[in-house]
Motif scaffolding. Structure first.
Motif, PDB file in Angstrom:
ATOM      1  N   GLY A   1      44.668 -58.060  58.864  1.00  0.00           N
ATOM      2  CA  GLY A   1      44.631 -57.588  57.487  1.00  0.00           C
ATOM      3  C   GLY A   1      45.961 -57.609  56.772  1.00  0.00           C
ATOM      4  N   PHE A   2      46.993 -58.158  57.423  1.00  0.00           N
ATOM      5  CA  PHE A   2      48.318 -58.165  56.797  1.00  0.00           C
ATOM      6  C   PHE A   2      49.071 -59.412  57.237  1.00  0.00           C
ATOM      7  CE2 PHE A   2      52.853 -57.335  56.698  1.00  0.00           C
ATOM      8  CZ  PHE A   2      53.042 -56.677  55.481  1.00  0.00           C
ATOM      9  N   ALA A   3      49.667 -60.087  56.289  1.00  0.00           N
ATOM     10  CA  ALA A   3      50.539 -61.231  56.575  1.00  0.00           C
ATOM     11  C   ALA A   3      51.567 -61.334  55.452  1.00  0.00           C
ATOM     12  CB  ALA A   3      49.746 -62.524  56.694  1.00  0.00           C
ATOM     13  N   SER A   4      52.818 -61.435  55.812  1.00  0.00           N
ATOM     14  CA  SER A   4      53.858 -61.497  54.791  1.00  0.00           C
ATOM     15  C   SER A   4      55.128 -62.087  55.372  1.00  0.00           C
ATOM     16  CB  SER A   4      54.151 -60.103  54.234  1.00  0.00           C
ATOM     17  OG  SER A   4      55.120 -60.158  53.212  1.00  0.00           O
ATOM     18  N   ARG A   5      55.926 -62.687  54.497  1.00  0.00           N
ATOM     19  CA  ARG A   5      57.267 -63.125  54.866  1.00  0.00           C
ATOM     20  C   ARG A   5      58.246 -62.007  54.539  1.00  0.00           C
ATOM     21  NH1 ARG A   5      55.154 -67.872  52.844  1.00  0.00           N
ATOM     22  NH2 ARG A   5      55.732 -67.256  50.735  1.00  0.00           N
ATOM     23  N   MET A   6      59.234 -61.823  55.396  1.00  0.00           N
ATOM     24  CA  MET A   6      60.286 -60.834  55.158  1.00  0.00           C
ATOM     25  C   MET A   6      61.630 -61.554  55.240  1.00  0.00           C
ATOM     26  SD  MET A   6      61.086 -57.232  57.120  1.00  0.00           S
ATOM     27  CE  MET A   6      61.431 -57.985  58.710  1.00  0.00           C
ATOM     28  N   ILE A   7      62.429 -61.392  54.202  1.00  0.00           N
ATOM     29  CA  ILE A   7      63.747 -62.011  54.194  1.00  0.00           C
ATOM     30  C   ILE A   7      64.806 -60.989  54.540  1.00  0.00           C
ATOM     31  CG2 ILE A   7      63.970 -61.678  51.673  1.00  0.00           C
ATOM     32  CD1 ILE A   7      65.754 -64.237  51.725  1.00  0.00           C
ATOM     33  N   LEU A   8      65.742 -61.380  55.398  1.00  0.00           N
ATOM     34  CA  LEU A   8      66.904 -60.577  55.752  1.00  0.00           C
ATOM     35  C   LEU A   8      68.119 -61.382  55.307  1.00  0.00           C
ATOM     36  CD1 LEU A   8      64.552 -60.226  58.007  1.00  0.00           C
ATOM     37  CD2 LEU A   8      66.287 -59.059  59.328  1.00  0.00           C
ATOM     38  N   SER A   9      68.832 -60.884  54.324  1.00  0.00           N
ATOM     39  CA  SER A   9      69.960 -61.618  53.766  1.00  0.00           C
ATOM     40  C   SER A   9      71.246 -60.809  53.900  1.00  0.00           C
ATOM     41  CB  SER A   9      69.717 -61.951  52.286  1.00  0.00           C
ATOM     42  OG  SER A   9      70.863 -62.550  51.715  1.00  0.00           O
ATOM     43  N   ALA A  10      72.278 -61.473  54.426  1.00  0.00           N
ATOM     44  CA  ALA A  10      73.602 -60.859  54.517  1.00  0.00           C
ATOM     45  C   ALA A  10      74.578 -61.548  53.588  1.00  0.00           C
ATOM     46  CB  ALA A  10      74.105 -60.932  55.954  1.00  0.00           C
ATOM     47  N   ARG A  11      74.055 -62.233  52.576  1.00  0.00           N
ATOM     48  CA  ARG A  11      74.917 -62.972  51.661  1.00  0.00           C
ATOM     49  C   ARG A  11      75.672 -62.003  50.753  1.00  0.00           C
ATOM     50  NH1 ARG A  11      71.732 -67.171  49.537  1.00  0.00           N
ATOM     51  NH2 ARG A  11      72.549 -68.335  51.303  1.00  0.00           N
ATOM     52  N   THR A  12      76.957 -62.226  50.608  1.00  0.00           N
ATOM     53  CA  THR A  12      77.782 -61.377  49.757  1.00  0.00           C
ATOM     54  C   THR A  12      77.260 -61.416  48.320  1.00  0.00           C
ATOM     55  OG1 THR A  12      79.721 -61.818  51.130  1.00  0.00           O
ATOM     56  CG2 THR A  12      80.110 -60.974  48.912  1.00  0.00           C
ATOM     57  N   GLY A  13      77.030 -60.242  47.759  1.00  0.00           N
ATOM     58  CA  GLY A  13      76.501 -60.152  46.399  1.00  0.00           C
ATOM     59  C   GLY A  13      74.993 -60.240  46.334  1.00  0.00           C
ATOM     60  N   ALA A  14      74.335 -60.551  47.457  1.00  0.00           N
ATOM     61  CA  ALA A  14      72.871 -60.653  47.459  1.00  0.00           C
ATOM     62  C   ALA A  14      72.297 -60.157  48.778  1.00  0.00           C
ATOM     63  CB  ALA A  14      72.439 -62.090  47.210  1.00  0.00           C
ATOM     64  N   SER A  15      73.000 -59.244  49.446  1.00  0.00           N
ATOM     65  CA  SER A  15      72.499 -58.711  50.716  1.00  0.00           C
ATOM     66  C   SER A  15      71.298 -57.813  50.445  1.00  0.00           C
ATOM     67  CB  SER A  15      73.605 -57.940  51.432  1.00  0.00           C
ATOM     68  OG  SER A  15      74.109 -56.903  50.604  1.00  0.00           O
ATOM     69  N   ARG A  16      70.238 -58.007  51.226  1.00  0.00           N
ATOM     70  CA  ARG A  16      69.011 -57.264  50.995  1.00  0.00           C
ATOM     71  C   ARG A  16      68.024 -57.543  52.118  1.00  0.00           C
ATOM     72  NH1 ARG A  16      69.010 -62.108  48.617  1.00  0.00           N
ATOM     73  NH2 ARG A  16      67.060 -63.241  48.283  1.00  0.00           N
ATOM     74  N   VAL A  17      66.965 -56.705  52.180  1.00  0.00           N
ATOM     75  CA  VAL A  17      65.837 -56.916  53.085  1.00  0.00           C
ATOM     76  C   VAL A  17      64.582 -56.534  52.312  1.00  0.00           C
ATOM     77  CG1 VAL A  17      64.769 -56.320  55.290  1.00  0.00           C
ATOM     78  CG2 VAL A  17      67.253 -56.302  55.092  1.00  0.00           C
ATOM     79  N   HIS A  18      63.580 -57.397  52.305  1.00  0.00           N
ATOM     80  CA  HIS A  18      62.339 -57.068  51.615  1.00  0.00           C
ATOM     81  C   HIS A  18      61.277 -58.118  51.922  1.00  0.00           C
ATOM     82  CE1 HIS A  18      62.962 -60.179  48.423  1.00  0.00           C
ATOM     83  NE2 HIS A  18      64.237 -59.916  48.651  1.00  0.00           N
ATOM     84  N   PHE A  19      60.029 -57.776  51.644  1.00  0.00           N
ATOM     85  CA  PHE A  19      58.958 -58.760  51.703  1.00  0.00           C
ATOM     86  C   PHE A  19      59.158 -59.742  50.553  1.00  0.00           C
ATOM     87  CE2 PHE A  19      56.567 -54.932  53.396  1.00  0.00           C
ATOM     88  CZ  PHE A  19      56.679 -55.321  54.723  1.00  0.00           C
ATOM     89  N   THR A  20      58.780 -60.976  50.774  1.00  0.00           N
ATOM     90  CA  THR A  20      58.988 -61.968  49.726  1.00  0.00           C
ATOM     91  C   THR A  20      57.820 -62.939  49.657  1.00  0.00           C
ATOM     92  OG1 THR A  20      60.464 -63.710  48.909  1.00  0.00           O
ATOM     93  CG2 THR A  20      60.281 -63.481  51.297  1.00  0.00           C
ATOM     94  N   GLU A  21      57.543 -63.387  48.446  1.00  0.00           N
ATOM     95  CA  GLU A  21      56.546 -64.428  48.238  1.00  0.00           C
ATOM     96  C   GLU A  21      57.207 -65.776  47.974  1.00  0.00           C
ATOM     97  OE1 GLU A  21      53.989 -63.154  45.103  1.00  0.00           O
ATOM     98  OE2 GLU A  21      53.268 -61.379  46.182  1.00  0.00           O
ATOM     99  N   THR A  22      58.529 -65.791  47.918  1.00  0.00           N
ATOM    100  CA  THR A  22      59.273 -67.023  47.702  1.00  0.00           C
ATOM    101  C   THR A  22      59.238 -67.875  48.959  1.00  0.00           C
ATOM    102  OG1 THR A  22      60.756 -65.877  46.161  1.00  0.00           O
ATOM    103  CG2 THR A  22      61.501 -67.997  47.041  1.00  0.00           C
ATOM    104  N   LYS A  23      58.985 -69.153  48.797  1.00  0.00           N
ATOM    105  CA  LYS A  23      58.998 -70.082  49.921  1.00  0.00           C
ATOM    106  C   LYS A  23      60.373 -70.744  49.971  1.00  0.00           C
ATOM    107  CE  LYS A  23      54.040 -71.049  50.003  1.00  0.00           C
ATOM    108  NZ  LYS A  23      52.985 -72.091  49.944  1.00  0.00           N
ATOM    109  N   TYR A  24      61.108 -70.443  51.025  1.00  0.00           N
ATOM    110  CA  TYR A  24      62.450 -70.973  51.163  1.00  0.00           C
ATOM    111  C   TYR A  24      62.416 -72.307  51.893  1.00  0.00           C
ATOM    112  CZ  TYR A  24      64.089 -66.367  49.751  1.00  0.00           C
ATOM    113  OH  TYR A  24      64.324 -65.208  49.051  1.00  0.00           O
TER     114      TYR A  24
END
Length: 582
Positions: free
Chosen positions: A42-65
């Motif tokens: 019942g659940f499927a999602s992409r999660m991005i882990l970013s350590a990029r300076t100025g854009a560090s973050r963690v969250h579910f994402t619908e963007t296809k990288y």
């Protein structure tokens, strides 16, 4: 950006939706990013882990990288230790900008282990760290310097949390305790006092509390009405504890900031837009700017190569034109040789010059001819004849080389124009392959070059008559569309004498309306170097009149029997637009 402790707390709570998910796939789009594909019933999602300076973050994402052709070593290591692992819990230690993911999996010996992935979202020190079952570091996106770092981030070292700043946690402390701590910092502005004593507050939130309460940033010792501060500070802490208010802040219609509470300090200069989740908020904020930055980074090496090659070609052509100008007086050398030969009897050995009558001059004026006194007069005549012949040969060669330089400059300008219009990493790869085939760049050792680019999407439209319209993204696509896909009776468009895309209407010789011709011309103008101009000349002709010379560089063609229209560039020239993949 305010990815502070409080925002981290909100994201960590949202990410708990993924607990009990298994990691289906792990990708590493860039050096400092990981993407986990998480699945459970019942659940499927992409999660991005970013350590990029100025854009560090963690969250579910619908963007296809887009991912590199070969997974980086860090990605392979993450797959080895975390593929198919089950997410057990998501934690935020204290109120720090750190999110820990606890997993459960089986090691190579078949034992159950609980490795972790730790995301430190601390500005330019952001990091993604893989931790084994014993708390030792497997590897990290950014390793520390063993000799100078205060905290060792190296494979095999025991992981330690960053040193805490000892501030008050707004989840554990009452508002009264927070205010008492603030007023202990009496001689500094209120916003600075909030930042210095309250954990998890960003400058944006500190200013919001200050300006909401007092419309200013007063010195703490000058504040008389503490109730205003109490009220607004309580509203923010309540939002941290209970409310879900993902807010994206817009200034001049561009996303400028985000928060977990309403931001009013900018007044009418900004507006807040609410989102249903913090992940959707971060996707909306970062997706556009991240894609643009990602493409710029990917294209930087290619752009440098092309720019340098273009600069060298311009300098080389300028030098050759100067040499060609020097050849313009070669006829004078022949005349000198003829006159010396005709007056050999009058020249004494060792003379440095001779003045004779120039019978090539209609007025038969006297002319002085320089001589080399070290050689015989006859040798001076032979030398002038030799220099004349050399100059004649040089002129022919230089004319040909200058023409080749001009062709190369035009080609490189088309590549630069294509780079400006790249909107996917695949576009960059196509151009890199093209430059490799033309000898401008070499594939790095271990690099993988795709054998063809047939899977890269063209820009595709449908015109009003229902015919397919294709627009090339780069020179190789231009060639493929014009010389392979199009039939001789299809209609071809290109801006006149300006680098740009080939546009082909697949009409099979059927008549086209004036409106369709103008619309196709507008597309050709938009996808060209003249896209910012108001009136652009665009040539069009049936494909049968478009030829590619033997040995010509990619995208280079000649054409005849064309007509020209002047149009204003427009991307949405056709009302019905269907972009597809070839």
């Amino acid at each position: 950006m305010p990815f502070d402790g409080a925002f981290t707390h909100k994201i960590a709570a949202e990410l708990e939706l993924a607990v009990d998910c298994h990691i289906d796939k792990i990708y590493q789009p860039s050096r400092d990013e990981l993407v986990f594909l998480l699945r459970k019933k019942g659940f499927a999602s992409r999660m991005i882990l970013s350590a990029r300076t100025g854009a560090s973050r963690v969250h579910f994402t619908e963007t296809k990288y887009e991912n590199p052709d070969t997974p980086p070593m860090f990605c392979m290591l993450a797959r080895k230790h975390f593929s198919a692992a089950r997410l057990v819990s998501v934690k935020q230690p204290g109120f720090e900008r750190i999110i820990e993911f606890y997993f459960e999996t089986t090691n190579e010996m078949g034992d159950r282990v609980t490795p972790r992935v730790i995301c430190e979202l601390i500005g330019n020190q952001s990091n993604i760290i893989l931790i084994d079952n014993e708390g030792r570091i497997i590897d990290a996106v950014r390793r520390s310097d063993i000799e100078t770092a205060q905290r060792i981030i190296q494979p095999g070292a025991v992981y330690e949390y960053p040193q805490s700043q000892g501030k008050l946690n707004p989840l554990e402390s009452s508002v009264d305790e927070l205010i008492n701590a603030v007023f202990s910092c009496s001689e500094i502005p209120l916003s600075r006092a909030l930042l210095s004593v309250v954990d998890g507050f960003s400058p944006l939130i500190a200013r919001e509390i200050t300006y909401s309460a007092y419309n200013d940033d007063p010195i703490v010792s000058q504040i008389e009405n503490k109730d205003l501060l109490y009220s607004h500070l309580k509203n923010v802490t309540d939002d941290i504890k209970t409310a879900i208010k993902p807010v994206l802040l817009f200034c001049d219609d561009n996303p400028s900031d985000y928060s977990y509470t309403n931001i009013t300090q900018y007044g009418a200069a900004s507006r807040c837009v609410c989102y249903e989740s913090f992940s959707k908020l971060l996707d909306a904020y970062y997706s556009g700017r991240e894609l643009k930055a990602r493409i710029q980074r990917a294209a930087s090496d290619v752009l440098k190569v092309v720019t340098n090659a273009h600069s060298r070609a311009l300098k080389r052509m300028a030098l050759r034109k100067k040499e060609l100008n020097d050849c313009a007086d070669r006829e004078q050398m022949r005349i000198y040789g003829e006159l010396i030969k005709a007056n050999l009897y009058a020249i004494k050995n060792g003379s440095s010059s001779i003045t004779v009558q120039n019978y090539y001059d209609p007025e038969l004026k006297m002319i002085e001819i320089p001589l080399n006194p070290a050689i015989l007069p006859a040798a001076n005549a032979a030398k002038y004849f030799k220099d004349y012949k050399k100059s004649y040969t040089a002129e022919q060669t230089l004319t040909r080389l200058i023409s080749e330089d001009q062709e190369e400059i035009v080609y490189l300008e088309t590549v630069l124009e294509s780079l400006e219009r790249c909107d996917t990493l695949a576009d960059i790869s196509d151009i890199r392959d093209e430059l490799f085939e033309c000898g401008y760049i070499k594939i790095k050792s271990g690099g993988v070059r795709r054998k063809n680019t047939a899977n890269t999407a063209f820009r595709e439209y449908i015109c009003r008559e229902g015919y397919r319209v294709l627009v090339g993204r780069n020179n190789k696509q231009n060639d493929y569309i014009t010389t392979k896909l199009a039939s001789k009776s299809d209609m071809w468009f290109h801006v006149k004498n300006i680098p740009g895309s080939h546009v082909v209407i697949f009409c099979d010789g059927k008549p086209l309306s004036d409106e369709t011709i103008l619309s196709a011309a507008q597309l050709a103008a938009f996808y060209s170097k003249a896209s910012s101009s108001s009136q652009v000349p665009v040539d069009y002709t049936p494909v049968k009149f478009v030829k590619k010379p033997n040995g010509a560089k990619p995208g280079m063609v000649i054409y005849t029997t064309n007509q020209t229209v002047f149009v204003k560039p427009c991307e949405n020239a056709f009302n019905t637009v269907e972009k597809g993949e070839n």
